[in-house]
Enzyme design. Structure first.
Site, PDB file in Angstrom:
ATOM      1  N   LYS A 162      -2.203  -5.502 -20.472  1.00 35.27           N
ATOM      2  CA  LYS A 162      -2.135  -5.995 -19.265  1.00 35.27           C
ATOM      3  C   LYS A 162      -3.217  -7.002 -18.731  1.00 35.27           C
ATOM      4  CE  LYS A 162      -0.009  -6.900 -15.339  1.00 35.27           C
ATOM      5  NZ  LYS A 162       1.258  -7.569 -15.559  1.00 35.27           N
ATOM      6  N   CYS A 190       0.898  -1.101   0.102  1.00 36.38           N
ATOM      7  CA  CYS A 190      -0.144  -0.112  -0.249  1.00 36.38           C
ATOM      8  C   CYS A 190       1.036   1.181   0.065  1.00 36.38           C
ATOM      9  CB  CYS A 190      -0.833  -0.046   1.235  1.00 36.38           C
ATOM     10  SG  CYS A 190      -1.855  -1.498   1.401  1.00 36.38           S
ATOM     11  N   GLU A 218       8.773 -19.908 -19.498  1.00 32.86           N
ATOM     12  CA  GLU A 218       8.520 -18.441 -19.015  1.00 32.86           C
ATOM     13  C   GLU A 218       9.655 -17.514 -19.525  1.00 32.86           C
ATOM     14  OE1 GLU A 218       6.149 -16.965 -17.850  1.00 32.86           O
ATOM     15  OE2 GLU A 218       7.139 -15.116 -16.936  1.00 32.86           O
ATOM     16  N   ARG A 263       0.738   1.853  -6.183  1.00 28.13           N
ATOM     17  CA  ARG A 263       1.129   1.016  -5.125  1.00 28.13           C
ATOM     18  C   ARG A 263      -0.387   0.187  -4.651  1.00 28.13           C
ATOM     19  NH1 ARG A 263       6.024   0.821  -2.318  1.00 28.13           N
ATOM     20  NH2 ARG A 263       5.202  -0.473  -0.801  1.00 28.13           N
ATOM     21  N   HIS A 286      15.019 -34.354 -31.345  1.00 26.65           N
ATOM     22  CA  HIS A 286      13.739 -35.025 -32.063  1.00 26.65           C
ATOM     23  C   HIS A 286      13.220 -34.023 -33.054  1.00 26.65           C
ATOM     24  CE1 HIS A 286      13.551 -38.642 -29.762  1.00 26.65           C
ATOM     25  NE2 HIS A 286      13.885 -37.881 -28.466  1.00 26.65           N
ATOM     26  N   TRP A 346      -3.934  -1.439  -1.209  1.00 27.24           N
ATOM     27  CA  TRP A 346      -4.078  -2.709  -2.105  1.00 27.24           C
ATOM     28  C   TRP A 346      -4.582  -3.802  -1.169  1.00 27.24           C
ATOM     29  CZ3 TRP A 346      -4.043  -3.450  -7.165  1.00 27.24           C
ATOM     30  CH2 TRP A 346      -3.773  -4.836  -7.542  1.00 27.24           C
ATOM     31  N   ASN A 363       1.372  -0.099   6.228  1.00 28.78           N
ATOM     32  CA  ASN A 363       1.930  -0.879   4.949  1.00 28.78           C
ATOM     33  C   ASN A 363       2.648  -2.094   5.385  1.00 28.78           C
ATOM     34  OD1 ASN A 363       2.585  -1.445   2.293  1.00 28.78           O
ATOM     35  ND2 ASN A 363       4.037   0.267   2.217  1.00 28.78           N
ATOM     36  N   GLY A 364       2.039  -3.245   4.900  1.00 31.12           N
ATOM     37  CA  GLY A 364       2.886  -4.671   5.277  1.00 31.12           C
ATOM     38  C   GLY A 364       1.718  -5.549   5.655  1.00 31.12           C
ATOM     39  N   LYS A 413       8.797 -14.096 -21.890  1.00 31.10           N
ATOM     40  CA  LYS A 413       9.348 -12.992 -21.659  1.00 31.10           C
ATOM     41  C   LYS A 413      10.024 -12.509 -22.577  1.00 31.10           C
ATOM     42  CE  LYS A 413       7.360 -12.030 -18.818  1.00 31.10           C
ATOM     43  NZ  LYS A 413       6.537 -13.110 -18.037  1.00 31.10           N
ATOM     44  N   GLU A 435       7.687 -11.321 -25.376  1.00 29.65           N
ATOM     45  CA  GLU A 435       6.853 -10.090 -25.110  1.00 29.65           C
ATOM     46  C   GLU A 435       7.394  -8.897 -25.185  1.00 29.65           C
ATOM     47  OE1 GLU A 435       5.664 -11.629 -21.073  1.00 29.65           O
ATOM     48  OE2 GLU A 435       3.518 -10.719 -21.719  1.00 29.65           O
TER      49      GLU A 435
HETATM   50  O1  M6R Z   1      -4.128 -11.824 -15.246  1.00 28.61           O
HETATM   51  P1  M6R Z   1      -3.512 -13.011 -15.461  1.00 28.61           P
HETATM   52  O2  M6R Z   1      -2.495 -13.893 -14.775  1.00 28.61           O
HETATM   53  O3  M6R Z   1      -4.797 -13.975 -15.733  1.00 28.61           O
HETATM   54  O4  M6R Z   1      -2.997 -12.826 -16.994  1.00 28.61           O
HETATM   55  C1  M6R Z   1      -2.554 -14.000 -17.685  1.00 28.61           C
HETATM   56  C2  M6R Z   1      -1.860 -13.712 -18.898  1.00 28.61           C
HETATM   57  O5  M6R Z   1      -2.623 -12.840 -19.738  1.00 28.61           O
HETATM   58  C3  M6R Z   1      -0.692 -13.001 -18.563  1.00 28.61           C
HETATM   59  O6  M6R Z   1       0.118 -13.951 -17.676  1.00 28.61           O
HETATM   60  C4  M6R Z   1       0.389 -12.552 -19.682  1.00 28.61           C
HETATM   61  O7  M6R Z   1       0.937 -14.007 -20.080  1.00 28.61           O
HETATM   62  C5  M6R Z   1       1.529 -11.828 -19.268  1.00 28.61           C
HETATM   63  N1  M6R Z   1       1.344 -10.691 -20.106  1.00 28.61           N
HETATM   64  C6  M6R Z   1       2.839 -12.472 -19.230  1.00 28.61           C
HETATM   65  O8  M6R Z   1       3.652 -11.419 -18.993  1.00 28.61           O
END
Ligand code: M6R
Length: 618
Positions: free
Chosen positions: A613, A2, A493, A27, A516, A74, A100-101, A497, A500
C-alpha cells in the site's frame, strides 16, 4: 472519516466502547477517546495513537459509568494530538461530543462564539459543537429538561454547514445521549435494557442485530429502555427496525465483500468531504474558493513561471488531470513528473517554480526524495495528501488535504477521485487570484464539482452493467484503454487498476497514437476500452475506435455522449460534466471493471501480489 460508538445501559460502558472502536479502526486510527458520566460529572479519557492505548490508561480502568460516547479519529482539522482528539467538551464541561464529518463553516462559528467569550483549545472544527450547544442551552430560560437539551442540539446543528454524525452527553442528563446526523452515517442498535450507537454497524454487531438507521436531519434521544426519534422541526417520528444478518468478515468491511469495493462506494462521501468547504456560497452565489490554508497572493503567483506536479502511480495520474486544468484555467505551463524520474534527472527548477507533490499516504519514498530535491533548489513546495502529519506534510512549505478517510485496499480508488477534485479546486483558486478565467466559467465548474457525488452514486447504482461486461472478458490476457485529452488520463488509470488487481496485461494509449504502432496488436476478439467524455474530441476518438472494430476488437465504451450503441459490444453511459473533471466520473466504471474481473478470477483484490500500500523504499 472517523468512527464513533455510544452506549446507554446498565453495564460498565468503557469496555463496550473500546471494543466497538477497535472494530472501527479501519475508519481512522490517529487518536481515540471516550467520555462517560461518572458520579454526576463528565469524565473524558483520550490520547493520540491507537485505540488500544486507551486500555492501558488508569482513568479507563476507574471509569464505572454506564452511559458513554467514543471516537477513533482520522485527522481532518489539526494534527493528531491529545488536544485535537475527541470527545470535545464545552468551556463549562457540561456537554461532551464526538463527531464524524466536517463542519465547513466552523471558522465563522468559532469567531461568533469567541465574541461571546468562549475559548478554544484545539484546532478542530468539532470543538465548536459542544460550545454552540452550550450557547443555545444557556440562551433558553426554561428549566433543565431533555426537551431543552434536544432543542439546543437542534439549534446548533441548524447552524452547521457540512456533514456530521454526532453523539452528545451531559452530566445534567446522566441517563441519556442525544444523536443527530447529516451526510455522515449513524445507526442505533437496540438491546434489552441497553441501546448502542455507532457510525457503522460492525462496531456493535456483536451486541445486537436490530438496528435503526438514522436519516439526514433526524435526531434521537436514547435511554436504556427508549429511543425517541425527531425530525428537524422536532416532531416525533416513527422508524422501522431493521434486522442485519452479516457475518463477522462482512462486518469489518461494513457489509462489502472487500475493502476495495467499500472504498469505491465511499467516493461520493470522500469527494463531498474534500471539496465542499473549498467552494463557499453566500446568498446562492459562489464566493471565491476557500484556501485560507495556502493564502497565495497575486504578486506571488504571478512570479511563478512553471509548475511541476510530482507523484507516483495513481497519484501521478491525478496530477495529469491537474495539468490539463491548470494550463486551461491559469495559463501556466505544467509538467507532470514521475517522482523516481524527477529525483535523478537534474530538473530545471528555481524559486520561480511551484512543485506540487501528490501522495495518498504522504510516505512514498520517491515522492519525499523529490520534494527534498525541489526544496534544495528553492522551489515552493505544496503537498496534497490524505494523511495529516505524514512525512510529505512535514517537509513541504504548504499542505492541503483530501478527506477520503483511510484507504486500505492496495489499489487506490477514492484517493484518486478526491485528489482530482481537490486539484480542480486548487486550479480554480489559482485562476481566481490570477484572473486568468472569467467568473462564469469558474462558477459553472464549481457547480459541476458540487454535483459530482450524486453523479457517482448514479454510476454505482448501475454497477451490474459493468459486472456483465467483466463476466464476458475476464479470461482475456491483453486489453487496451484509449482516449484523448482528459480521457487519455483516465485510460492510464484504468489500465493501471486492471494490471494491479486482475494481472491482465494492459496498455493505455492516446487514441490518436494507435495508428503509429500499437494498432498492429489489434486482432480478432481483443478488448479495447474507449473513454469518450469530451464532446470536442469524441468524433475523433469514435474514428479511432472504428479502426479497432474493423480489425476485430471487442469494445466497451464509457461515455457521456449520445452514440449509436449498435457499433459497440457494450456502452456504459455516465452523467455529463465539465470535461476537465470528467475523469472523476469516467474512472468509476473502470475501477469496477478491474474489481469484477479480479473477483471472477478469485484473486486477492485488496492485497494483490507483489504490491504494498505504501512504498516507503526506493
Ligand atoms: O501513497 P501514494 O499516493 O504516494 O502512492 C503512490 C503509488 O504507490 C500508488 O498510487 C499506487 O500506484 C497504487 N497502488 C495505485 O492503485
Amino acid at each position: 472519516m472517523c468512527g464513533i460508538v455510544g452506549y446507554v445501559g446498565e453495564k460498565k460502558a468503557s469496555p463496550i466502547l473500546i471494543n466497538g472502536l477497535q472494530k472501527l479502526e479501519y475508519r481512522g486510527y490517529d487518536s481515540a477517546g471516550i467520555a462517560t458520566i461518572e458520579n454526576g460529572k463528565l469524565s473524558i479519557v483520550k490520547n493520540k495513537g491507537r485505540v488500544s492505548n486507551l486500555n492501558s490508561m488508569p482513568e479507563t480502568e476507574k471509569s464505572m459509568g454506564t452511559v458513554g460516547i467514543a471516537h477513533t479519529r482520522w485527522a481532518t482539522h489539526g494534527i493528531p494530538s491529545k488536544e485535537n482528539s475527541h470527545p470535545h467538551y464545552d468551556n463549562s464541561n457540561t456537554f461532551a461530543v464526538v463527531h464524524n464529518g466536517i463542519i465547513e463553516n466552523y471558522n465563522e462559528i468559532r469567531e461568533f462564539l469567541k465574541s461571546k467569550g468562549y475559548v478554544f483549545y484545539s484546532q478542530t472544527d468539532t470543538e465548536t459543537i459542544p460550545n454552540l450547544i452550550h450557547y443555545y442551552y444557556t440562551l433558553d430560560n426554561d428549566n433543565d429538561s431533555e426537551e431543552k437539551f434536544l432543542k439546543a442540539v437542534n439549534s446548533a446543528t441548524k447552524d452547521f454547514i457540512g456533514s456530521y454524525a454526532i453523539e452528545v452527553i451531559s452530566y445534567l442528563f446522566p441517563d441519556i445521549t442525544i444523536v443527530a446526523r447529516k451526510d455522515s452515517p449513524l445507526v442505533i442498535g437496540s438491546g434489552i435494557n441497553e441501546n448502542y450507537i455507532a457510525s457503522d454497524i460492525p462496531a456493535i454487531l456483536g451486541y445486537t442485530n436490530k438496528f435503526y438507521l438514522l436519516d439526514n436531519n433526524e435526531y434521537a434521544i436514547i435511554s436504556k429502555d427508549t429511543i425517541n426519534f425527531y425530525d428537524i422541526s422536532l416532531n416525533n417520528i416513527k422508524k422501522e427496525i431493521e434486522i442485519i444478518d452479516w457475518d463477522s468478515t462482512a462486518a469489518d468491511k461494513n457489509g462489502f465483500d472487500t475493502y476495495m469495493l467499500k472504498e469505491i462506494n465511499e467516493q461520493p462521501t470522500a469527494i463531498r468531504e474534500t471539496i465542499y468547504s473549498r467552494i463557499p456560497m453566500k446568498n446562492n452565489k459562489f464566493e471565491k474558493c476557500n484556501f485560507q490554508d495556502l493564502g497565495f497572493t497575486k504578486e506571488y503567483l504571478s512570479k511563478i513561471s512553471s509548475i511541476y506536479i510530482i507523484a507516483c502511480g495513481t497519484a501521478m495520474h491525478a496530477g495529469l488531470c491537474a495539468k490539463t486544468m491548470i494550463e486551461k484555467l491559469c495559463r501556466i505551463p505544467v509538467t507532470v513528473d514521475i517522482a523516481s524520474e524527477f529525483r535523478y534527472r537534474d530538473p530545471i527548477i528555481s524559486e520561480k517554480t511551484l512543485c506540487i507533490f501528490v501522495s495518498q499516504s504522504g510516505e512514498t519514498a520517491d515522492t519525499i526524495a523529490a520534494l527534498k530535491l525541489a526544496k534544495s533548489h528553492k522551489a515552493t513546495t505544496l503537498a496534497i495528501t490524505n494523511v495529516i502529519g505524514s512525512s510529505v506534510t512535514r517537509e513541504a512549505d504548504y499542505s492541503i488535504y483530501t478527506h477520503a478517510g483511510p484507504e486500505i485496499a492496495v489499489a487506490s480508488t477514492k484517493a484518486y477521485t478526491s485528489q482530482v477534485a481537490l486539484l480542480a479546486c486548487t486550479a480554480i483558486y489559482f485562476a481566481e487570484i490570477l484572473e486568468t478565467s472569467d467568473t462564469n466559467t469558474l462558477d459553472t465548474l464549481k457547480n459541476d464539482l458540487l454535483h459530482l457525488s450524486e453523479k457517482i452514486e448514479e454510476i454505482l447504482s448501475r454497477s451490474n452493467e459493468i459486472k456483465e461486461f467483466a463476466d464476458k472478458v475476464y479470461e482475456q490476457t491483453d486489453m487496451f484503454f484509449i482516449g484523448r485529452g482528459s480521457d487519455y488520463n483516465v485510460a492510464l488509470e484504468g489500465s493501471l487498476k486492471l494490471k494491479e488487481i486482475s494481472y491482465i496485461h494492459s496498455e493505455a494509449y492516446a487514441a490518436g497514437e494507435l495508428k503509429h504502432g500499437p494498432i498492429a496488436l489489434i486482432e480478432d476478439g481483443i478488448t479495447v476500452i474507449g473513454i469518450l467524455t469530451d464532446k470536442d474530441l469524441a468524433p475523433k476518438t469514435v474514428s479511432n475506435i472504428q479502426e479497432v472494430i474493423t480489425r476485430g476488437a471487442n469494445t466497451l465504451i464509457v461515455t457521456n455522449q449520445e452514440l449509436s450503441t449498435d457499433n459497440y459490444d457494450s456502452v456504459i453511459k455516465i452523467p455529463d460534466t465539465n470535461s476537465l473533471i470528467s475523469p472523476i466520473l469516467s474512472v468509476v466504471p473502470l475501477q469496477l471493471l478491474s474489481y469484477y474481473i479480479s473477483m471472477n478470477k478469485n484473486l486477492d483484490v485488496d492485497k494483490p501480489r507483489n504490491l504494498a500500500k505504501s512504498v516507503t523504499v526506493e
